[in-house]
Write a protein that holds these residues in place. Structure first.
Motif, PDB file in Angstrom:
ATOM      1  N   LEU A  71       0.701  -1.168  -0.134  1.00  0.00           N
ATOM      2  CA  LEU A  71      -0.110   0.126  -0.103  1.00  0.00           C
ATOM      3  C   LEU A  71       0.932   1.133  -0.019  1.00  0.00           C
ATOM      4  N   GLU A  72       1.917   1.188   0.925  1.00  0.00           N
ATOM      5  CA  GLU A  72       2.772   2.499   0.994  1.00  0.00           C
ATOM      6  C   GLU A  72       3.451   2.865  -0.334  1.00  0.00           C
ATOM      7  N   ASN A  73       3.900   1.655  -1.019  1.00  0.00           N
ATOM      8  CA  ASN A  73       4.639   1.719  -2.315  1.00  0.00           C
ATOM      9  C   ASN A  73       4.078   1.935  -3.318  1.00  0.00           C
ATOM     10  N   GLY A  74       2.410   1.760  -3.268  1.00  0.00           N
ATOM     11  CA  GLY A  74       1.552   1.938  -4.460  1.00  0.00           C
ATOM     12  C   GLY A  74       1.535   0.852  -5.112  1.00  0.00           C
ATOM     13  N   ASP A  75       1.879  -0.337  -4.600  1.00  0.00           N
ATOM     14  CA  ASP A  75       1.897  -1.680  -5.400  1.00  0.00           C
ATOM     15  C   ASP A  75       0.572  -2.383  -5.306  1.00  0.00           C
ATOM     16  N   PHE A  76      -0.229  -1.735  -4.825  1.00  0.00           N
ATOM     17  CA  PHE A  76      -1.609  -2.535  -4.465  1.00  0.00           C
ATOM     18  C   PHE A  76      -2.250  -2.753  -5.966  1.00  0.00           C
ATOM     19  N   LYS A  77      -1.909  -2.253  -6.983  1.00  0.00           N
ATOM     20  CA  LYS A  77      -2.165  -2.239  -8.305  1.00  0.00           C
ATOM     21  C   LYS A  77      -2.181  -3.537  -8.798  1.00  0.00           C
ATOM     22  N   GLY A  78      -1.209  -4.625  -7.994  1.00  0.00           N
ATOM     23  CA  GLY A  78      -0.924  -5.779  -8.520  1.00  0.00           C
ATOM     24  C   GLY A  78      -1.607  -6.905  -7.534  1.00  0.00           C
ATOM     25  N   TRP A  79      -2.652  -6.480  -6.819  1.00  0.00           N
ATOM     26  CA  TRP A  79      -3.199  -7.487  -5.703  1.00  0.00           C
ATOM     27  C   TRP A  79      -4.178  -8.335  -6.548  1.00  0.00           C
ATOM     28  N   GLY A  80      -4.574  -7.931  -7.660  1.00  0.00           N
ATOM     29  CA  GLY A  80      -5.342  -8.961  -8.577  1.00  0.00           C
ATOM     30  C   GLY A  80      -4.672 -10.231  -8.739  1.00  0.00           C
ATOM     31  N   ASP A  81      -3.305 -10.130  -8.737  1.00  0.00           N
ATOM     32  CA  ASP A  81      -2.514 -11.258  -9.258  1.00  0.00           C
ATOM     33  C   ASP A  81      -1.895 -12.093  -8.063  1.00  0.00           C
ATOM     34  N   ILE A  82      -2.577 -12.030  -6.926  1.00  0.00           N
ATOM     35  CA  ILE A  82      -2.106 -12.553  -5.842  1.00  0.00           C
ATOM     36  C   ILE A  82      -2.742 -14.026  -6.008  1.00  0.00           C
ATOM     37  N   ASN A  83      -1.990 -15.234  -5.493  1.00  0.00           N
ATOM     38  CA  ASN A  83      -2.733 -16.410  -5.515  1.00  0.00           C
ATOM     39  C   ASN A  83      -3.604 -16.636  -4.538  1.00  0.00           C
ATOM     40  N   ILE A  84      -4.716 -17.248  -4.430  1.00  0.00           N
ATOM     41  CA  ILE A  84      -5.545 -17.430  -3.255  1.00  0.00           C
ATOM     42  C   ILE A  84      -4.878 -18.384  -2.419  1.00  0.00           C
ATOM     43  N   LYS A  85      -4.131 -19.277  -2.766  1.00  0.00           N
ATOM     44  CA  LYS A  85      -3.351 -20.286  -1.705  1.00  0.00           C
ATOM     45  C   LYS A  85      -2.585 -19.063  -0.706  1.00  0.00           C
ATOM     46  N   GLN A  86      -2.079 -18.227  -1.170  1.00  0.00           N
ATOM     47  CA  GLN A  86      -1.183 -17.339  -0.335  1.00  0.00           C
ATOM     48  C   GLN A  86      -2.183 -16.810   0.694  1.00  0.00           C
ATOM     49  N   ILE A  87      -3.133 -16.280   0.112  1.00  0.00           N
ATOM     50  CA  ILE A  87      -4.229 -15.567   1.018  1.00  0.00           C
ATOM     51  C   ILE A  87      -4.807 -16.676   2.084  1.00  0.00           C
ATOM     52  N   GLU A  88      -5.027 -17.704   1.992  1.00  0.00           N
ATOM     53  CA  GLU A  88      -5.367 -18.635   2.620  1.00  0.00           C
ATOM     54  C   GLU A  88      -4.377 -19.133   3.516  1.00  0.00           C
ATOM     55  N   ASP A  89      -3.228 -19.518   3.010  1.00  0.00           N
ATOM     56  CA  ASP A  89      -1.903 -19.537   4.058  1.00  0.00           C
ATOM     57  C   ASP A  89      -1.903 -18.794   5.088  1.00  0.00           C
ATOM     58  N   ALA A  90      -1.952 -17.298   4.870  1.00  0.00           N
ATOM     59  CA  ALA A  90      -1.714 -16.516   5.840  1.00  0.00           C
ATOM     60  C   ALA A  90      -2.852 -16.067   6.496  1.00  0.00           C
ATOM     61  N   GLY A  91      -3.875 -16.940   6.352  1.00  0.00           N
ATOM     62  CA  GLY A  91      -5.389 -16.431   7.209  1.00  0.00           C
ATOM     63  C   GLY A  91      -5.756 -14.868   7.060  1.00  0.00           C
ATOM     64  N   GLN A  92      -5.544 -14.521   5.444  1.00  0.00           N
ATOM     65  CA  GLN A  92      -5.967 -13.150   5.234  1.00  0.00           C
ATOM     66  C   GLN A  92      -7.212 -13.362   4.420  1.00  0.00           C
ATOM     67  N   HIS A  93      -8.227 -14.091   4.822  1.00  0.00           N
ATOM     68  CA  HIS A  93      -9.169 -14.404   4.036  1.00  0.00           C
ATOM     69  C   HIS A  93     -10.114 -13.137   3.746  1.00  0.00           C
ATOM     70  N   GLU A  94      -9.998 -12.412   4.790  1.00  0.00           N
ATOM     71  CA  GLU A  94     -11.151 -11.057   4.716  1.00  0.00           C
ATOM     72  C   GLU A  94     -10.419  -9.906   3.759  1.00  0.00           C
ATOM     73  N   PHE A  95      -9.248 -10.237   3.505  1.00  0.00           N
ATOM     74  CA  PHE A  95      -8.447  -9.314   2.770  1.00  0.00           C
ATOM     75  C   PHE A  95      -8.959  -8.951   1.314  1.00  0.00           C
ATOM     76  N   ALA A  96      -9.696 -10.099   0.882  1.00  0.00           N
ATOM     77  CA  ALA A  96     -10.643 -10.106  -0.367  1.00  0.00           C
ATOM     78  C   ALA A  96     -11.261  -8.687  -0.483  1.00  0.00           C
ATOM     79  N   ASN A  97     -11.781  -8.066   0.558  1.00  0.00           N
ATOM     80  CA  ASN A  97     -12.619  -6.851   0.823  1.00  0.00           C
ATOM     81  C   ASN A  97     -11.663  -5.853   0.271  1.00  0.00           C
ATOM     82  N   TRP A  98     -10.370  -5.842   1.046  1.00  0.00           N
ATOM     83  CA  TRP A  98      -9.455  -4.598   0.494  1.00  0.00           C
ATOM     84  C   TRP A  98      -9.115  -4.869  -0.981  1.00  0.00           C
ATOM     85  N   ILE A  99      -8.964  -6.213  -1.495  1.00  0.00           N
ATOM     86  CA  ILE A  99      -8.667  -6.368  -3.076  1.00  0.00           C
ATOM     87  C   ILE A  99      -9.801  -5.479  -3.727  1.00  0.00           C
ATOM     88  N   CYS A 100     -10.816  -5.680  -3.218  1.00  0.00           N
ATOM     89  CA  CYS A 100     -12.091  -4.867  -4.019  1.00  0.00           C
ATOM     90  C   CYS A 100     -11.973  -3.617  -4.227  1.00  0.00           C
TER      91      CYS A 100
END
Length: 368
Positions: free
Chosen positions: A304-333
């Motif tokens: 976020l601080e570096n402006g790299d949130f523009k690549g969040w659509g390319d995150i692998n969902i397995k990374q999200i699940e492994d980190a317990g960041q399931h709710e992060f999907a709302n921030w990706i929207c």
């Protein structure tokens, strides 16, 4: 913040128009409802239920140093008070930004955790089309039998205004744009809206002076394959292995972009809000469900601080699940929407915690 600072150009086929959109991120951590002295009860209740192994909970020498420091000799009461103070201050700054902007409506991306959507239907996305909805957000159900901080009855009602016209138009636009978005005209849960929406409003109106802006609740199925792990199957067993995953980060990102495109061309001033904490201890299996994945949260915050949130659509969902960041999907929207509108992130606060189940990010998106 002046209204003029929120206006930014959006180009459509060579034509520049002025859209009026504000982007914000807030938490819906249930601790907002109860005093911080009770916050560690969530961990203790999860231990009693067997999610956290008792031997790990009892062996505090094995805990991360920062978690032991939060626990201290008061079971986290002092650390919780510091945590609460920062969250309320950050929420107040976001509320000031909303008031300065004075939106016609507020869209909130939030997740339903087996509240309104259960075994009969769990949509990937759902827009609530409502004039108003009666909610009951004051029940401290995550912390046992304790009183809420306002002293209200646990079934006290909060009437939340909706924006039927905006919700209806948004849903039609998303369907026309190729997103098979569900919609709902009412709620079935005793609490009304899911706590991801209710608690976000409580944070943004902690003094209980009222939240005058009509909202469009926009459900995202963040929990996916963990959704039905929240409750027992009707046959008496868990059905987690049968549950499909959440919509992909790419789909969340793209639906955020489509939402921004629609409102950029609409007659409404709109605030777009992501409501979620980040990595959750109760979802982070690799940490024995004891504490969240703080390094992954820090990496997302650095994005976020570096402006790299523009690549969040390319995150692998397995990374999200492994980190317990399931709710992060709302921030990706939200990130998708802010990419479409070419905005940069301004950090309000990033509150880390090992003990209180999750880290919380508060932020504001402003034009580049």
């Amino acid at each position: 913040m002046s209204i003029n600072n929120i206006l930014y150009p959006v180009t459509r086929e060579g034509t520049e128009i002025m859209a009026e959109i504000l982007g914000l991120g807030v938490t819906h951590y249930p601790g907002v409802v109860v005093a911080p002295e009770h916050w560690s009860k969530f961990l203790m209740l999860r231990t009693e239920s067997g999610q956290v192994p008792a031997e790990i909970f009892d062996n505090k020498d094995s805990w991360p140093d920062l978690m032991r420091a939060e626990w201290a000799d008061d079971k986290g009461a002092a650390a919780g008070e510091k945590h609460r103070t920062r969250m309320i201050a950050a929420s107040g700054k976001l509320r000031d930004a909303i008031d300065d902007f004075n939106p016609d409506l507020v869209v909130i991306w939030g997740d339903d955790q087996y509240e309104n959507f259960t075994h009969d239907c769990i949509p990937a996305f759902c827009v609530y089309i409502l004039d108003q909805v009666t909610c009951r957000p004051y029940n401290p159900r995550f912390f046992g039998d304790v009183e809420n901080v306002w002293g209200y009855a646990s079934d006290a009602e909060l009437v939340v205004k909706g924006h039927r016209q905006g919700a209806n138009a948004l849903c039609k636009a998303l369907l026309a744009d190729g997103f098979d978005t569900a919609y709902a005209y009412n709620t079935r849960h005793p609490g009304g809206l899911a706590h991801s929406f209710n608690n976000a409003l409580l944070y943004l109106d902690y003094e209980q002076t009222g939240f005058p802006y009509p909202i469009v609740p926009f459900h995202v199925n963040c929990y996916g394959s963990r959704m039905t792990d929240i409750a027992d199957d009707t046959a008496g067993g868990k059905i987690q292995d049968l549950s499909p995953p959440s919509p992909s980060p790419r789909r969340c990102f793209d639906i955020g972009r489509a939402t921004a495109r629609f409102f950029a061309d609409s007659p409404w001033r709109v605030a777009l809000i992501a409501s979620s904490s980040w990595s959750h201890a109760n979802l982070t299996e690799k940490n024995d469900f004891l504490y969240p994945d703080i390094p992954s949260d820090r990496a997302r915050f650095e994005d976020l601080e570096n402006g790299d949130f523009k690549g969040w659509g390319d995150i692998n969902i397995k990374q999200i699940e492994d980190a317990g960041q399931h709710e992060f999907a709302n921030w990706i929207c939200l990130a998708g929407a802010m990419t479409e509108t070419n905005q940069r992130f301004e950090a309000i606060d990033f509150v880390e915690s090992h003990l209180f189940n999750s880290s919380k990010c508060f932020g504001l998106f402003e034009p580049v």
